[in-house]
Scaffold this motif. Structure first.
Motif, PDB file in Angstrom:
ATOM      1  N   SER A 187      79.452  22.876  41.572  1.00 37.75           N
ATOM      2  CA  SER A 187      80.234  23.634  42.543  1.00 37.75           C
ATOM      3  C   SER A 187      81.727  23.313  42.486  1.00 37.75           C
ATOM      4  N   PHE A 188      82.092  22.164  41.849  1.00 36.35           N
ATOM      5  CA  PHE A 188      83.510  21.819  41.730  1.00 36.35           C
ATOM      6  C   PHE A 188      84.012  21.917  40.290  1.00 36.35           C
ATOM      7  N   MET A 189      83.184  22.432  39.397  1.00 44.77           N
ATOM      8  CA  MET A 189      83.614  22.656  38.013  1.00 44.77           C
ATOM      9  C   MET A 189      83.903  24.145  37.822  1.00 44.77           C
ATOM     10  N   GLU A 190      84.894  24.461  37.034  1.00 49.49           N
ATOM     11  CA  GLU A 190      85.323  25.847  36.892  1.00 49.49           C
ATOM     12  C   GLU A 190      84.333  26.707  36.123  1.00 49.49           C
ATOM     13  N   SER A 191      83.500  26.106  35.312  1.00 52.23           N
ATOM     14  CA  SER A 191      82.497  26.864  34.564  1.00 52.23           C
ATOM     15  C   SER A 191      81.299  25.970  34.286  1.00 52.23           C
ATOM     16  N   GLN A 192      80.239  26.589  33.820  1.00 49.86           N
ATOM     17  CA  GLN A 192      79.003  25.871  33.519  1.00 49.86           C
ATOM     18  C   GLN A 192      79.229  24.864  32.393  1.00 49.86           C
ATOM     19  N   PRO A 193      78.820  23.607  32.576  1.00 54.93           N
ATOM     20  CA  PRO A 193      78.900  22.642  31.469  1.00 54.93           C
ATOM     21  C   PRO A 193      78.103  23.128  30.257  1.00 54.93           C
ATOM     22  N   ASP A 194      78.698  23.001  29.084  1.00 56.55           N
ATOM     23  CA  ASP A 194      78.011  23.428  27.866  1.00 56.55           C
ATOM     24  C   ASP A 194      77.776  22.274  26.890  1.00 56.55           C
ATOM     25  N   ARG A 195      78.194  21.066  27.282  1.00 53.99           N
ATOM     26  CA  ARG A 195      77.913  19.876  26.497  1.00 53.99           C
ATOM     27  C   ARG A 195      77.268  18.833  27.401  1.00 53.99           C
ATOM     28  N   VAL A 196      76.092  18.382  27.006  1.00 53.15           N
ATOM     29  CA  VAL A 196      75.295  17.497  27.854  1.00 53.15           C
ATOM     30  C   VAL A 196      74.757  16.341  27.021  1.00 53.15           C
ATOM     31  N   LEU A 197      75.002  15.121  27.507  1.00 52.22           N
ATOM     32  CA  LEU A 197      74.429  13.916  26.910  1.00 52.22           C
ATOM     33  C   LEU A 197      73.636  13.192  27.991  1.00 52.22           C
ATOM     34  N   SER A 198      72.546  12.544  27.612  1.00 54.77           N
ATOM     35  CA  SER A 198      71.742  11.863  28.635  1.00 54.77           C
ATOM     36  C   SER A 198      70.888  10.763  28.036  1.00 54.77           C
ATOM     37  N   GLN A 199      70.489   9.855  28.921  1.00 55.66           N
ATOM     38  CA  GLN A 199      69.474   8.851  28.640  1.00 55.66           C
ATOM     39  C   GLN A 199      68.502   8.870  29.807  1.00 55.66           C
ATOM     40  N   GLY A 294      75.376  40.156  52.244  1.00 51.77           N
ATOM     41  CA  GLY A 294      76.213  39.184  51.533  1.00 51.77           C
ATOM     42  C   GLY A 294      75.409  38.148  50.780  1.00 51.77           C
ATOM     43  N   ALA A 295      74.479  38.599  49.938  1.00 48.02           N
ATOM     44  CA  ALA A 295      73.593  37.671  49.234  1.00 48.02           C
ATOM     45  C   ALA A 295      74.353  36.709  48.338  1.00 48.02           C
ATOM     46  N   ALA A 296      75.525  37.100  47.850  1.00 45.08           N
ATOM     47  CA  ALA A 296      76.281  36.240  46.932  1.00 45.08           C
ATOM     48  C   ALA A 296      76.643  34.906  47.575  1.00 45.08           C
ATOM     49  N   ALA A 297      76.786  34.892  48.907  1.00 47.83           N
ATOM     50  CA  ALA A 297      77.159  33.661  49.604  1.00 47.83           C
ATOM     51  C   ALA A 297      76.064  32.597  49.522  1.00 47.83           C
ATOM     52  N   MET A 298      74.852  32.979  49.162  1.00 44.42           N
ATOM     53  CA  MET A 298      73.762  32.009  49.046  1.00 44.42           C
ATOM     54  C   MET A 298      73.792  31.285  47.706  1.00 44.42           C
ATOM     55  N   ARG A 299      74.685  31.682  46.817  1.00 49.67           N
ATOM     56  CA  ARG A 299      75.003  31.013  45.552  1.00 49.67           C
ATOM     57  C   ARG A 299      73.798  30.853  44.625  1.00 49.67           C
ATOM     58  N   LEU A 300      73.025  31.914  44.494  1.00 46.22           N
ATOM     59  CA  LEU A 300      71.943  31.884  43.513  1.00 46.22           C
ATOM     60  C   LEU A 300      72.497  31.761  42.102  1.00 46.22           C
ATOM     61  N   ASP A 301      73.742  32.185  41.898  1.00 45.06           N
ATOM     62  CA  ASP A 301      74.359  32.042  40.575  1.00 45.06           C
ATOM     63  C   ASP A 301      74.508  30.564  40.203  1.00 45.06           C
ATOM     64  N   LEU A 302      74.950  29.737  41.153  1.00 44.46           N
ATOM     65  CA  LEU A 302      75.082  28.314  40.881  1.00 44.46           C
ATOM     66  C   LEU A 302      73.715  27.637  40.785  1.00 44.46           C
ATOM     67  N   THR A 303      72.776  28.066  41.623  1.00 52.40           N
ATOM     68  CA  THR A 303      71.411  27.556  41.528  1.00 52.40           C
ATOM     69  C   THR A 303      70.852  27.819  40.134  1.00 52.40           C
ATOM     70  N   THR A 304      71.140  29.006  39.589  1.00 49.85           N
ATOM     71  CA  THR A 304      70.678  29.372  38.248  1.00 49.85           C
ATOM     72  C   THR A 304      71.305  28.474  37.186  1.00 49.85           C
ATOM     73  N   ASP A 305      72.597  28.169  37.338  1.00 49.59           N
ATOM     74  CA  ASP A 305      73.270  27.264  36.402  1.00 49.59           C
ATOM     75  C   ASP A 305      72.658  25.865  36.444  1.00 49.59           C
ATOM     76  N   VAL A 306      72.410  25.370  37.633  1.00 49.88           N
ATOM     77  CA  VAL A 306      71.826  24.035  37.782  1.00 49.88           C
ATOM     78  C   VAL A 306      70.421  23.992  37.186  1.00 49.88           C
ATOM     79  N   MET A 307      69.646  25.036  37.434  1.00 57.82           N
ATOM     80  CA  MET A 307      68.296  25.090  36.874  1.00 57.82           C
ATOM     81  C   MET A 307      68.340  25.105  35.349  1.00 57.82           C
ATOM     82  N   ALA A 308      69.325  25.799  34.777  1.00 53.05           N
ATOM     83  CA  ALA A 308      69.466  25.821  33.319  1.00 53.05           C
ATOM     84  C   ALA A 308      69.747  24.421  32.781  1.00 53.05           C
TER      85      ALA A 308
END
Length: 326
Positions: A187-199, A294-308
């Motif tokens: 929610s505080f990043m300007e776009s979806q992260p496209d590089r991910v590293l993890s352990q 006003g469905a956009a206010a429920m932020r399903l777009d960000l939920t979709t990014d997080v799920m990805a």
């Protein structure tokens, strides 16, 4: 605006919180449904529900129900989402809203076809504090966000039958607590992260017990997450910008943040909303979305990014739940 009839699916702790939130918001609980007739009936009596359904399909078919709040285990969400939406109900579902992107995409498509609001019950989208912080960051008062660091640790005893560790109940840190950290970061990043590293360190059952995750998007903004289900950590977030930083404690339901100016060292405590009203804010936001379009206010777009992000992480870890098509 007309009053909506709310139904709650589930009779556990978070369902109980939602019933209290509905009452605090001046709403009456219309119906409750669940798998255990005795537990569901007791829940209905405790909260004054007009209808009690031992079969949730009957609740989804009730024409008087407007919106369903789903508070069942993660692994049951996808089926209930589709059944409730097919019955013409708006749906607010506890996090994580689904197990993976495929399940969420299917539910979102159905909601779109039927003109219904589908949303995840994510406090971070609706708490007044975050609305004010996003306004502050968006206005450039602290410069661009550069780095976000988040921790969330909850010590759970090694009970491999519990929902926290059982694969058949979609256990693990990522879907249970990591979803909060990823939602705040996104929610505080300007776009979806496209590089991910993890352990990831697995629990004895194979689900993710502990993980470190590093994200970066196309603008070079980064986020570092530390998650654990077997170590106590503060629920702490630091949003580091060019001209200062924001520190938030207990970030899933935060109502205050420390804002520090890097140049002067000036410290400001920003307060907004009340932590105790976290679920009430979700109720009010959902009703506005339904009644005003006003469905956009429920932020399903960000939920979709997080799920990805969560889906990609589990693919990398080789963590697939029983019966899941990841």
């Amino acid at each position: 605006m007309r009053e909506l009839n709310w139904a709650v699916l589930g009779a556990g702790a978070i369902a109980n919180e939602m019933a209290h939130a509905l009452k605090a918001a001046g709403r009456a609980l219309y119906a409750v449904g669940g798998r255990s007739p005795e537990k569901t009936a007791a829940f209905g009596r405790a909260h004054g529900a007009q209808k009690v359904y031992a079969d949730c399909r009957e609740m989804f078919a009730d024409p008087a129900v407007d919106v369903v709040y789903i508070a069942t285990p993660h692994n049951t969400h996808a089926a209930f989402l589709e059944e409730a939406l097919a019955g013409g109900k708006h749906v607010l579902c506890e996090k994580a809203i689904a197990l993976n992107s495929r399940e969420l995409e299917r539910a979102a498509r159905l909601a779109g076809e039927k003109g219904l609001v589908l949303a995840e019950a994510m406090t971070i989208w609706h708490m007044p504090l975050y609305k004010e912080l996003r306004r502050m960051v968006g206005g450039g008062e602290l410069g661009r966000v550069q780095m976000i660091t988040l921790s969330f640790g909850s010590f759970k005893e090694y009970d491999m039958q519990s929902r926290f560790f059982a694969p058949e109940l979609a256990g693990g840190a990522l879907l249970d607590i990591g979803v909060y950290a990823l939602s705040l970061a996104r929610s505080f990043m300007e776009s979806q992260p496209d590089r991910v590293l993890s352990q990831m360190r697995p629990a004895p059952t194979g689900v993710d017990e502990q993980a470190g995750i590093l994200l970066m998007n196309g603008q070079g903004q980064m986020a570092a997450l530390a998650l654990s289900l077997h170590a106590k950590q503060p629920k702490r977030a630091v949003i580091s910008c060019e001209k200062g930083y924001i520190e938030i404690l207990d970030y899933p339901r935060a109502d205050r943040a420390l804002v520090v100016d890097a140049a002067t060292g000036a410290r400001q405590v920003l307060t907004a909303g009340e932590a105790a009203r976290a679920l009430q804010y979700e109720v009010e936001a959902m009703e506005r979305a339904i009644l005003t379009g006003g469905a956009a206010a429920m932020r399903l777009d960000l939920t979709t990014d997080v799920m990805a992000l969560m889906t990609a992480l589990r693919r990398e870890w080789g963590l697939q739940y029983p019966g899941e098509a990841l």
